[in-house]
Design an enzyme around this catalytic site. Structure first.
Site, PDB file in Angstrom:
ATOM      1  N   CYS A  11       1.102  -1.296   0.331  1.00 40.77           N
ATOM      2  CA  CYS A  11       0.286  -0.010  -0.450  1.00 40.77           C
ATOM      3  C   CYS A  11       0.741   1.128   0.179  1.00 40.77           C
ATOM      4  O   CYS A  11       1.864   1.172  -0.288  1.00 40.77           O
ATOM      5  CB  CYS A  11      -1.105   0.319   1.576  1.00 40.77           C
ATOM      6  SG  CYS A  11      -0.421   0.043   2.507  1.00 40.77           S
ATOM      7  N   ASN A  14       2.278   1.381   4.075  1.00 38.19           N
ATOM      8  CA  ASN A  14       2.533   0.311   5.206  1.00 38.19           C
ATOM      9  C   ASN A  14       2.460  -0.413   6.641  1.00 38.19           C
ATOM     10  O   ASN A  14       3.115  -0.296   6.944  1.00 38.19           O
ATOM     11  CB  ASN A  14       4.098  -0.441   5.334  1.00 38.19           C
ATOM     12  CG  ASN A  14       3.738  -1.441   5.260  1.00 38.19           C
ATOM     13  OD1 ASN A  14       5.330  -2.333   5.183  1.00 38.19           O
ATOM     14  ND2 ASN A  14       3.191  -2.033   5.111  1.00 38.19           N
ATOM     15  N   CYS A  16      -0.642   0.876   7.402  1.00 38.67           N
ATOM     16  CA  CYS A  16      -3.149  -0.027   7.644  1.00 38.67           C
ATOM     17  C   CYS A  16      -2.889  -0.507   6.934  1.00 38.67           C
ATOM     18  O   CYS A  16      -3.888  -2.077   7.291  1.00 38.67           O
ATOM     19  CB  CYS A  16      -3.949   1.268   7.390  1.00 38.67           C
ATOM     20  SG  CYS A  16      -3.091   2.907   8.041  1.00 38.67           S
ATOM     21  N   ARG A  17      -3.279  -0.813   5.014  1.00 38.11           N
ATOM     22  CA  ARG A  17      -3.875  -1.347   4.196  1.00 38.11           C
ATOM     23  C   ARG A  17      -3.017  -2.717   4.664  1.00 38.11           C
ATOM     24  O   ARG A  17      -3.328  -4.041   4.726  1.00 38.11           O
ATOM     25  CB  ARG A  17      -3.995  -0.966   2.966  1.00 38.11           C
ATOM     26  CG  ARG A  17      -5.440  -0.023   3.324  1.00 38.11           C
ATOM     27  CD  ARG A  17      -5.605   0.761   2.048  1.00 38.11           C
ATOM     28  NE  ARG A  17      -4.675   1.528   1.652  1.00 38.11           N
ATOM     29  CZ  ARG A  17      -4.030   1.960   0.915  1.00 38.11           C
ATOM     30  NH1 ARG A  17      -5.299   2.234  -0.275  1.00 38.11           N
ATOM     31  NH2 ARG A  17      -3.366   2.968   0.451  1.00 38.11           N
ATOM     32  N   SER A  18      -2.059  -2.666   4.173  1.00 36.20           N
ATOM     33  CA  SER A  18      -1.244  -3.957   3.954  1.00 36.20           C
ATOM     34  C   SER A  18      -0.554  -4.983   5.174  1.00 36.20           C
ATOM     35  O   SER A  18      -1.178  -6.224   5.092  1.00 36.20           O
ATOM     36  CB  SER A  18      -0.116  -3.597   3.004  1.00 36.20           C
ATOM     37  OG  SER A  18       1.206  -2.634   3.040  1.00 36.20           O
ATOM     38  N   ASP A 126      -7.981   3.582   0.890  1.00 35.87           N
ATOM     39  CA  ASP A 126      -7.816   4.315   2.354  1.00 35.87           C
ATOM     40  C   ASP A 126      -7.795   4.414   3.346  1.00 35.87           C
ATOM     41  O   ASP A 126      -8.586   5.723   3.677  1.00 35.87           O
ATOM     42  CB  ASP A 126      -6.353   5.434   1.554  1.00 35.87           C
ATOM     43  CG  ASP A 126      -5.404   5.676   1.637  1.00 35.87           C
ATOM     44  OD1 ASP A 126      -5.415   5.423   3.168  1.00 35.87           O
ATOM     45  OD2 ASP A 126      -4.694   6.507   1.980  1.00 35.87           O
TER      46      ASP A 126
END
Ligand code: 4NP
Length: 156
Positions: A11, A14, A16-18, A126
């Site tokens: 993401c 690195n 939050c999402r990934s 996001d």
């Protein structure tokens, strides 16, 4: 494939999402007995060395997974030969990855939601600038993507 598969989730930050995609995919792979190496990274370097955002740690915790040990790192050109799958969390990240990828690098580079029936081309939104509820949506999206990708790699 003859080599062990290896999946890198990417993401922007690195944090939050990934890391959430990494956690959801590790759980999905364990559920189906898939032997796979797993990591995550960001296209940006703003948060290198930091643990995941506390809201990401909280949502993972609500689903029984501790991601507090993760530390952010930036994606590198070498990642495209170390990993069989480099998986972007949204379209902007995918565009950056396709620019960074060395010519002839073997990794499959796709959006996470490309692996989910009916969601090809979609990004995982996001959640960084929003509230806690955005992280529940992130968790739902990365969980569907992770389960679909694990099934795909297992050949199921
Ligand atoms: P992520 O969220 O890409 O899901 O880790 C973000 C984290 C930090 C920033 C942007 C997105 N930032 O601009 O610092």
């Amino acid at each position: 494939m003859s080599q062990q598969p290896a999946v890198l989730f990417v993401c922007l930050g690195n944090i939050c999402r990934s890391p959430l995609a990494e956690a959801a995919f590790r759980a999905a792979a364990e559920r189906i007995g898939l032997d796979v190496a797993i990591d995550s990274a960001g296209t940006g370097d703003w948060h290198v060395g930091e643990p995941p955002d506390r809201r990401a740690q909280a949502v993972a915790g609500r689903y029984g997974i501790d991601i507090g040990h993760c530390r952010a790192r930036q994606v590198t050109r070498e990642d495209f030969s170390r990993f069989s799958h480099v998986v972007a969390l949204d379209g902007a990240v995918l565009a950056s990855l396709l620019r960074l990828r060395p010519a002839g690098a073997p990794a499959e580079v796709k959006l996470l939601l490309d692996y989910v029936d009916g969601r090809a081309g979609e990004g995982v939104a996001d959640p960084y600038y929003g509230g806690e509820d955005g992280f529940e949506i992130t968790w739902a999206d990365v969980s569907s993507g992770a389960a679909a990708l694990a099934r795909r790699i297992a050949g199921a």
